[in-house]
Design a protein around this motif. Structure first.
Motif, mmCIF file in Angstrom:
data_model
loop_
_atom_site.group_PDB
_atom_site.id
_atom_site.type_symbol
_atom_site.label_atom_id
_atom_site.label_comp_id
_atom_site.label_asym_id
_atom_site.label_seq_id
_atom_site.Cartn_x
_atom_site.Cartn_y
_atom_site.Cartn_z
ATOM 1 N N THR A 87 -8.827 -6.489 5.844
ATOM 2 C CA THR A 87 -8.885 -7.938 5.738
ATOM 3 C C THR A 87 -8.147 -8.560 6.908
ATOM 4 O OG1 THR A 87 -8.637 -9.788 4.196
ATOM 5 C CG2 THR A 87 -6.803 -8.238 4.336
ATOM 6 N N TYR A 110 1.706 -9.524 -0.235
ATOM 7 C CA TYR A 110 0.775 -9.773 -1.338
ATOM 8 C C TYR A 110 -0.495 -8.925 -1.172
ATOM 9 C CZ TYR A 110 -2.920 -12.097 -3.954
ATOM 10 O OH TYR A 110 -3.988 -12.351 -4.763
ATOM 11 N N ALA A 111 -1.051 -8.906 0.030
ATOM 12 C CA ALA A 111 -2.294 -8.157 0.269
ATOM 13 C C ALA A 111 -2.119 -6.672 -0.011
ATOM 14 C CB ALA A 111 -2.765 -8.372 1.706
ATOM 15 N N GLU A 125 -0.502 -6.389 -4.107
ATOM 16 C CA GLU A 125 -1.293 -6.926 -5.219
ATOM 17 C C GLU A 125 -2.791 -6.670 -5.061
ATOM 18 O OE1 GLU A 125 0.191 -8.183 -7.887
ATOM 19 O OE2 GLU A 125 2.143 -7.917 -6.915
ATOM 20 N N ARG A 126 -3.285 -6.775 -3.840
ATOM 21 C CA ARG A 126 -4.724 -6.620 -3.605
ATOM 22 C C ARG A 126 -5.095 -5.205 -3.194
ATOM 23 N NH1 ARG A 126 -7.100 -11.288 -0.886
ATOM 24 N NH2 ARG A 126 -8.969 -10.032 -0.938
ATOM 25 N N ARG A 127 -4.087 -4.371 -2.932
ATOM 26 C CA ARG A 127 -4.279 -2.969 -2.545
ATOM 27 C C ARG A 127 -5.161 -2.840 -1.293
ATOM 28 N NH1 ARG A 127 -0.067 -1.317 -3.988
ATOM 29 N NH2 ARG A 127 -0.781 0.707 -3.328
ATOM 30 N N ILE A 128 -4.935 -3.724 -0.338
ATOM 31 C CA ILE A 128 -5.640 -3.682 0.941
ATOM 32 C C ILE A 128 -5.118 -2.491 1.739
ATOM 33 C CG2 ILE A 128 -5.931 -4.945 3.138
ATOM 34 C CD1 ILE A 128 -7.502 -6.141 0.771
#
Length: 118
Positions: free
Chosen positions: A31, A57-58, A61-64
């Motif tokens: 991303t 956060y990425a 939480e988003r597991r990027i």
């Protein structure tokens, strides 16, 4: 950069004109992150703080898997933010942006989840 953030989500609207994390590609887990601050907030650490919050956060939480940022090469403050946060410069795009009557180079910065020290 393990620290308690000074800039909370409720403050983002006041200090930034734009902040985002793109939706990300579910196939490769990549991303792009970006932030634009209002000029009256330049030089106060808000760009670094907001970028740290969005990147943390990425990854958490988003597991990027991979974050990417693009900066105009002449914007040394923006480049310094990404370098300070542990992003590595991975590309240099010659005259890839046109702004105010001239072409500008863009620098690509990236960091992987396992490299992130958030």
């Amino acid at each position: 950069m393990n620290r308690s953030p000074r800039l909370r989500r409720r403050d983002w609207k006041r200090t930034s004109r734009h902040h985002r994390i793109e939706a990300g590609d579910p196939v490769d887990g990549s991303t792009e992150i970006g932030i634009v601050l209002a000029p009256e907030f330049w030089g106060e650490g808000h760009g670094t703080e907001a970028s740290w919050l969005l990147t943390t956060y990425a990854f958490e939480e988003r597991r990027i898997h991979r974050m990417e940022a693009v900066a105009v090469d002449e914007n040394t403050d923006s480049c310094r933010i990404w370098e300070k946060l542990g992003f590595c410069q991975g590309g240099h795009l010659k005259e890839a942006a046109y702004h105010q009557g001239r072409y500008m180079d863009l620098l690509i910065y990236a960091v992987l989840e396992e490299e992130w020290q958030g």
